[in-house]
Design a protein around this motif. Structure first.
Motif, mmCIF file in Angstrom:
data_model
loop_
_atom_site.group_PDB
_atom_site.id
_atom_site.type_symbol
_atom_site.label_atom_id
_atom_site.label_comp_id
_atom_site.label_asym_id
_atom_site.label_seq_id
_atom_site.Cartn_x
_atom_site.Cartn_y
_atom_site.Cartn_z
ATOM 1 N N GLU A 1 2.320 -73.241 45.720
ATOM 2 C CA GLU A 1 3.747 -73.072 45.399
ATOM 3 C C GLU A 1 3.960 -72.958 43.898
ATOM 4 N N TRP A 2 3.192 -73.753 43.130
ATOM 5 C CA TRP A 2 3.316 -73.698 41.671
ATOM 6 C C TRP A 2 2.895 -72.328 41.153
ATOM 7 N N THR A 3 1.824 -71.781 41.719
ATOM 8 C CA THR A 3 1.387 -70.444 41.315
ATOM 9 C C THR A 3 2.481 -69.429 41.609
ATOM 10 N N LYS A 4 3.076 -69.538 42.813
ATOM 11 C CA LYS A 4 4.160 -68.609 43.152
ATOM 12 C C LYS A 4 5.285 -68.740 42.139
ATOM 13 N N PHE A 5 5.647 -69.990 41.810
ATOM 14 C CA PHE A 5 6.775 -70.196 40.906
ATOM 15 C C PHE A 5 6.517 -69.538 39.559
ATOM 16 N N THR B 1 4.560 -67.236 38.656
ATOM 17 C CA THR B 1 4.287 -65.806 38.585
ATOM 18 C C THR B 1 5.496 -64.951 38.932
ATOM 19 N N VAL B 2 6.606 -65.560 39.254
ATOM 20 C CA VAL B 2 7.826 -64.774 39.464
ATOM 21 C C VAL B 2 8.632 -64.846 38.172
ATOM 22 N N PRO B 3 8.667 -63.752 37.388
ATOM 23 C CA PRO B 3 9.325 -63.830 36.084
ATOM 24 C C PRO B 3 10.791 -64.261 36.194
ATOM 25 N N GLY B 4 11.477 -63.761 37.224
ATOM 26 C CA GLY B 4 12.903 -64.071 37.365
ATOM 27 C C GLY B 4 13.152 -65.570 37.451
ATOM 28 N N TRP B 5 12.298 -66.290 38.159
ATOM 29 C CA TRP B 5 12.518 -67.730 38.321
ATOM 30 C C TRP B 5 12.292 -68.459 37.012
ATOM 31 N N VAL B 6 11.238 -68.040 36.300
ATOM 32 C CA VAL B 6 10.958 -68.694 35.015
ATOM 33 C C VAL B 6 12.101 -68.415 34.044
ATOM 34 N N ILE B 7 12.574 -67.146 34.048
ATOM 35 C CA ILE B 7 13.674 -66.797 33.139
ATOM 36 C C ILE B 7 14.920 -67.591 33.507
ATOM 37 N N ALA B 8 15.219 -67.685 34.824
ATOM 38 C CA ALA B 8 16.419 -68.418 35.245
ATOM 39 C C ALA B 8 16.330 -69.885 34.830
ATOM 40 N N THR B 9 15.137 -70.479 34.955
ATOM 41 C CA THR B 9 14.978 -71.878 34.553
ATOM 42 C C THR B 9 15.196 -72.026 33.056
#
Lengths: 487, 241
Positions: A11-15, A17-25
């Protein structure tokens, strides 16, 4: 357990590697810090040269206090007492309305000198809260619900001060007693009168609720005072009391006029300045961002069909959900705590340099606000994850989470009548915003204890518990449905 | 254009959820309004009973925003958008058709929800001028929120992110304003915020105290919606689908 760790790692890898989620955070943190430090209010503290600093007297317990009243006093060495008959109390607001404010106070006080902030004990009549015994600013005990005219007596014996009341001057009832170990052998004892700022809600219609605050003045007449002579009048505390207060002795009659209060300093309508709670306004923006991320952790996989791969790799479906919850909660908590810590520490500095008075909160309170804000965001993100798993549609789940957490909070701040607002902040997930309360509510101080001023109806962790309970239920339902449904 | 409209109409009614969302908008608006009106005793419903019974608009606007976001975001999510644009190469026409179809379903739903919430509340009479303005204005308000959401979703494309942006945009101004101690800043923020300005159309009393007048406030929201649609049209025109 090893399997769970692998699921967490997946799950951490998925998180990450999704740029949108990192940007939103990242955006959530930026919004929180930006709104906390950016559009700041301006104040006048320290802006008009020396003497304009907003310094408050500090009480015996180390807390900030308000200490302004009209004092007719005489020295007392060793033990002794003072007795007086409060003949009448009349109040006036600065807009010339005749009104005795609920916490207008007149009575007898024994005090360590006339310096604001010194130790004291007092027995008094109030505008609407009956006879009270109060001491050292934060302590308050109720006597009978009577009003003027009434007899009062205050006795000092060693380091114990006892207040008593009587209807006729013959039958006395103790109101309470206080132990004041710091009281020196020579103290000032006498009569006092004061009346706090009066706040009323002027509009509950569209937009932000507005409150009007004004000064109030109390005139109290005392007679049959023992001892009968040797009285000096002093206007203690704030400049306003020095301008408008007064003391007259006419034979047996003492007339005291005073404005101010003797009690803990409060933030909000009747107090001065603001609290760290107000600097955390960006929390709701971060909340929306993290709710989107939490929801997409669940619905994103349904959209792409990745969920079938995930469930094939980790057949324990409850474990998949738990791993997702752990990852989103950890990421959100760390982000939220970092942003809240920046806002709480730097935000106060920005406000102070703008001349705004910020009530200092204890380190424990600040830590609770910071950790609580992180936890609020983390649990909200898990709630969104659960809703996403339940509904499987991103848009609907995001809206459901925002509508149950942010909307009630916003309605309370802007639209709902006060009582309805308090009710909403008890039963909806928005109750969790109570973890951000930093000011203490003192029922014996006139103020508007309303959410928009940073006062919540539930204690901090109880409010957080409401959100946690909703999340637990949603997560359990999500786990059950995930196991039952085809992916 | 007629084909575009017909295509959009068909798509809207053949995705699951449209009817449910419209029903949700009506029930949510009227339900929360009735709850708010019931929570306070008659004669004591704040300063403005009409506005209290219209509290449900907050639910209504969220549901309408979902509908609007899905109208275009759903197509991006499934890749349907490429088919749509292949069928109708004039891209602004696609957006215009979506806006028109959205208006055609939102306005009737709002026209049911708003009178229903007013009837359940402690409202003087629907025929009175200010109450009628509040009712008519609330219907228009829901329409404008839908158009604003459509514009934002066209720019953002991802439905969940788009609804987050729309709700954030709506709530940002009132919440920041409430935390402001400075009354001048409060009024300034409430004057420019799409939700706070737009909802001033619901006021029936104390109009002088409002940061922005009823129709002017709705105008502010209309500008936001127009701006969002324009940005959406430009983005749609400029980007690959």
């Amino acid at each position: 357990m090893n399997g769970f760790l692998l699921a967490v790692r997946a799950e951490w890898t998925k998180f990450r590697t999704v740029p949108g989620w990192v940007i939103a955070t990242a955006l959530a943190a930026v919004a929180m810090v930006g709104l906390g430090l950016g559009p700041s209010m301006q104040g006048s503290c320290g802006r008009h040269g020396p003497g304009s600093e907003c310094a408050m007297p500090v009480g015996p317990g180390g807390e900030e206090v308000t200490d302004a009243f009209t004092f007719a006093h005489r020295p007392l060495t060793g033990d002794g007492s003072v007795t007086a008959h409060v003949a009448s109390m009349t109040g006036q607001l600065s807009d010339d309305r005749a009104l005795l404010t609920p916490w207008a106070k007149a009575g007898l006080i024994v005090k360590d000198g006339t310096r604001p902030g010194s130790s004291y004990a007092a027995v008094m009549l109030t505008g609407a809260h009956g006879v009270r015994m109060q001491y050292d600013y934060t302590h308050d005990r109720a006597g009978s619900p009577g009003t003027a005219p009434r007899w009062l007596r205050l006795t000092r014996s060693g380091d114990t001060v006892t207040g008593a009341e009587s209807v006729d001057g013959a039958q006395w009832t103790d109101v309470g007693s206080a132990r004041l170990p710091d009281l020196p052998s020579t103290v000032e004892i006498g009569l006092f009168a004061t009346s706090p700022q009066y706040a009323e809600i002027t509009s509950e219609s569209i937009g932000t609720m507005s409150a009007a605050t004004q000064r109030s003045l109390l005139t109290a007449a005392f007679d049959k005072v023992t001892p009968a002579d040797g009285w000096t009048g002093t206007l203690v505390g704030e400049p306003t009391n020095r301008d408008r207060g007064g003391y007259q002795q006419d034979g047996d009659r003492h007339i005291l006029t005073g404005t101010g209060d003797i009690g803990p300093a409060v933030a909000g309508a009747t107090g001065l300045g603001t609290t760290v709670t107000q600097t955390l306004v960006g929390t709701f923006a971060a909340l929306i961002g993290m709710v989107v991320v939490g929801t997409l952790m669940a619905t994103g996989e349904y959209r792409r069909g990745l969920i079938r791969t995930t469930l094939a790799a980790t057949p324990g479906r409850g474990r998949v959900l738990a791993a997702k919850a752990v990852v989103v909660a950890a990421v959100t908590f760390v982000t939220g705590v970092a942003a809240a810590a920046a806002v709480v520490t730097l935000g106060q500095r920005v406000l102070r340099s703008n001349g705004v008075y910020v009530h200092p909160a204890s380190t424990t309170t600040e830590l609770r606000v910071i950790a609580g804000t992180g936890a609020l965001l983390a649990v909200a993100a898990v709630l969104a994850l659960a809703l996403g798993t339940l509904l499987r549609r991103g848009t609907t789940a995001v809206t459901a989470a925002v509508v149950t957490i942010v909307l009630p909070y916003m309605l309370v701040l802007t639209a709902l009548p006060v009582d309805a607002g308090r009710w909403v902040l008890r039963v909806t997930p928005a109750a969790a915003f109570a973890v951000q309360q930093s000011a203490k509510q003192y029922d014996q101080v006139e103020n508007l204890y309303i959410p928009v001023e940073g006062y919540f109806p539930l204690p901090p962790w109880a409010g957080f518990g409401v959100l946690a309970a909703y999340t637990a239920v949603a997560l359990a339902a999500a786990a059950w449905l995930l196991r039952r449904r085809d992916a | 254009m007629r084909y575009a409209l017909r295509a959009e109409w068909t798509k809207l009614w053949t995705v699951p959820g449209t009817a449910w969302l419209l029903l949700g908008a009506v029930v949510g608006t009227a339900g929360l309004g009735a709850l708010a009106a019931a929570a306070c005793s008659p004669g004591e419903c704040g300063a403005d009973p009409t506005r209290t019974s219209l509290t449900g608009i907050h639910i209504g606007q969220s549901v309408v925003a979902i509908l609007a976001v899905l109208a275009i975001g759903g197509e991006y999510a499934t890749g349907m958008m490429r088919v749509t644009l292949a069928a109708i190469p004039r891209r602004p026409a696609v957006l215009a058709a979506k806006a028109a179809v959205l208006a055609a379903v939102v306005v009737p739903a709002a026209a049911v929800a708003v009178p229903a919430s007013l009837l359940s509340g402690d409202t003087p009479s629907l025929s009175g001028g200010p109450v009628l303005r509040a009712a008519l204005g609330s219907v228009l308000y829901l329409l404008l929120v839908a158009l604003l959401a459509l514009g934002v979703a066209t720019v953002v494309r991802h439905p969940a992110a788009a609804i987050g942006c729309v709700l954030g945009l709506l709530y940002l101004f009132p919440i920041v304003a409430a935390a402001m101690a400075d009354p001048d800043w409060q009024r300034r923020l409430e004057k420019v915020g799409p939700m706070s300005a737009g909802q001033s159309i619901q006021a029936t009393t104390g109009l002088d105290g409002l940061p922005v007048g009823p129709w002017a406030g709705l105008g502010v929201l209309a500008l936001w919606a127009a701006g969002a649609l324009l940005a959406g049209a430009l983005a749609l025109q400029a980007r690959d689908a």
